[in-house]
Write a protein that holds these residues in place. Structure first.
Motif, PDB file in Angstrom:
ATOM      1  N   PRO A 316       0.824  -1.220   0.000  1.00 34.21           N
ATOM      2  CA  PRO A 316       0.000   0.000   0.000  1.00 34.21           C
ATOM      3  C   PRO A 316       0.856   1.268   0.000  1.00 34.21           C
ATOM      4  O   PRO A 316       1.961   1.290   0.531  1.00 34.21           O
ATOM      5  N   GLY A 317       0.331   2.321  -0.643  1.00 33.12           N
ATOM      6  CA  GLY A 317       0.948   3.631  -0.554  1.00 33.12           C
ATOM      7  C   GLY A 317       1.743   4.079  -1.752  1.00 33.12           C
ATOM      8  O   GLY A 317       2.264   5.194  -1.772  1.00 33.12           O
ATOM      9  N   TYR A 318       1.861   3.245  -2.778  1.00 36.17           N
ATOM     10  CA  TYR A 318       2.685   3.608  -3.935  1.00 36.17           C
ATOM     11  C   TYR A 318       1.936   3.438  -5.261  1.00 36.17           C
ATOM     12  O   TYR A 318       2.533   3.178  -6.297  1.00 36.17           O
ATOM     13  N   GLU A 319       0.621   3.597  -5.248  1.00 32.09           N
ATOM     14  CA  GLU A 319      -0.212   3.422  -6.447  1.00 32.09           C
ATOM     15  C   GLU A 319      -0.113   2.008  -7.015  1.00 32.09           C
ATOM     16  O   GLU A 319      -0.404   1.779  -8.177  1.00 32.09           O
TER      17      GLU A 319
END
Length: 451
Positions: A316-319
């Motif tokens: 999660p968190g990096y597209e």
């Protein structure tokens, strides 16, 4: 590099290079002097040891590489004219070797046609990659490390020089963008050799770039991606640079994927646009459900994301998509329906895959997963894939061992193109890779546990 499409004339050709794809999707080659490359040789092919390519056993490794002359192109290098040509592989009895990557993707295309659902699958592949001026890595019993440097602000030499920030590179221009020359050269070479390119640009990460190819028939798309990666590495070397398609070459930065836009043609028209959710037809929605369902078991991911490094990116968190979801315009969804398309133009983008995949196996498995969804009439909304916040049961398996376990249980949809022997070989090969990586200590463990 100086490449060009071949005009069918052997005059002036010095060598004929037979390109064979190994089990990992890498191009390998053997070169024949033009004086030996007679019409008979080009028709019958040449023998080679397939056990070194990963998909044949030593006791049954003699196979024949037969050039597909429609794929030929010319390279001018060091005052020589080299005719490169992709090969098909046959067994000694003259049958196409079913495990060979080009055989698998053609079998998937034949399965599409035999189903009556479509005539061809059109695919557009996005290549994301990092570029470094210096790369070093080593692993022994007493040390393990990697070190990379980029003039865009990565590494000790550039840590206090003007730089654009580790995650501020999207669509940046020169002078902050230090690698436009590489992209320009690579794209020109791709176009010269017949690879259609839509555009290129700087990506989010420092030293991260993207080249987006244009739509092409699936079988040719796999060859085009292989060739494009080879062109990029060669153009980079000519500039003293190093290109990597690793999904996550550094910690805490944007990962690199290999997104695939796609649609199926039937009688010259796409079957995906319709009056359903996000402008998709019932078949477009069912195809989407097939992709997500087989990705959720891990089976499809075993081919689209087949490396331990793949799961450093899928966090999660990096597209990066981490769950079985589809949405319009969302880059966090595993399947995205581009929001900028007009009515009647809907297509889908599978955003989960990366370029450690053997692109032939990846595209073939993806098509078969989608076809399975259509044939079963799956509904992605009823399956919960359209929810903005997916439940825990829709989170993808996050590790190479886990997706391989899924492949063992969910593989019947692959039968039209993937021989059982190939799947068993693939699982054994990838489990060996996973054991090698997961059994080794990493520096972060020293930080956490050394005392």
């Amino acid at each position: 590099m100086k490449l060009s499409e071949w005009n069918g004339d052997f005059a002036g050709i010095d060598y004929v290079s037979f390109i064979v794809i190994d089990i990992d999707g890498r191009m390998r080659a053997v070169s024949l002097p033009s004086s030996y490359a007679s019409e008979a040789v080009l028709s019958k092919g040449i023998g080679f040891d397939a056990s070194n390519f990963g998909y044949a056993k030593v006791h049954a490794s003699d196979m024949v590489a037969v050039p597909d002359m429609e794929s030929a192109f010319v390279e001018q290098k060091d005052n020589f004219n080299i005719l490169h040509v992709f090969c098909n592989v046959q067994t000694m009895d003259g049958q196409f070797f079913a495990q060979y990557p080009r055989s698998v993707i053609r079998a998937a295309q034949h399965a599409l046609q035999a189903s009556g659902i479509g005539d061809d699958a059109k695919m557009l592949v996005e290549l994301e990659f990092y570029v470094f001026e210096d790369v070093r890595y080593s692993t022994t019993a007493h040390h393990s490390y990697y070190y990379v440097e980029s003039s865009e602000g990565i590494g000790e030499e550039y840590s206090d020089t003007p730089r654009l920030g580790m995650s501020q590179g999207y669509h940046r221009m020169a002078p902050e963008d230090r690698y436009q020359l590489l992209r320009n050269r690579a794209v020109k070479t791709m176009i010269d050799v017949g690879i259609p390119v839509k555009y290129h640009h700087h990506e989010v990460g420092a030293a991260q770039l993207e080249i987006e190819l244009d739509f092409i028939s699936m079988v040719k798309a796999a060859d085009a991606v292989s060739l494009a990666k080879w062109i990029l590495r060669n153009e980079a070397e000519g500039l003293g640079l190093h290109v990597t398609f690793m999904p996550k070459p550094m910690y805490g930065v944007a990962g690199s994927g290999m997104h695939v836009h796609q649609f199926i043609l039937k009688d010259g028209r796409s079957i995906f646009p319709g009056e359903g959710l996000y402008g998709l037809s019932d078949k477009g929605l069912a195809y989407t459900a097939g992709l997500l369902s087989h990705a959720l078991t891990g089976s499809l991911l075993a081919f689209s994301n087949p490396s331990t490094n793949s799961y450093r990116r899928l966090v999660p968190g990096y597209e990066a998509p981490v769950s079985a979801t589809f949405a319009q315009g969302s880059r966090a969804a595993a399947v995205r329906i581009p929001g900028y398309l007009g009515k009647g133009e809907a297509r889908i983008e599978f955003r989960t895959g990366d370029a450690t995949a053997n692109v032939y196996y990846f595209l073939a498995a993806m098509l078969l997963a989608g076809l399975d969804g259509i044939q079963k009439g799956l509904d992605p909304v009823a399956l919960g894939y359209a929810k903005e916040k997916p439940s825990e049961k829709h989170i993808f398996p996050m590790g190479l061992f886990h997706v391989l376990s899924g492949l063992k249980k969910d593989r019947s949809y692959l039968e039209p193109a993937f021989p059982s022997e190939l799947i068993e070989t693939w699982i054994a090969r990838k489990e060996k890779e996973a054991s090698y990586v997961y059994n080794a200590p990493v520096p972060q463990e020293y930080e956490l546990y050394f005392d």
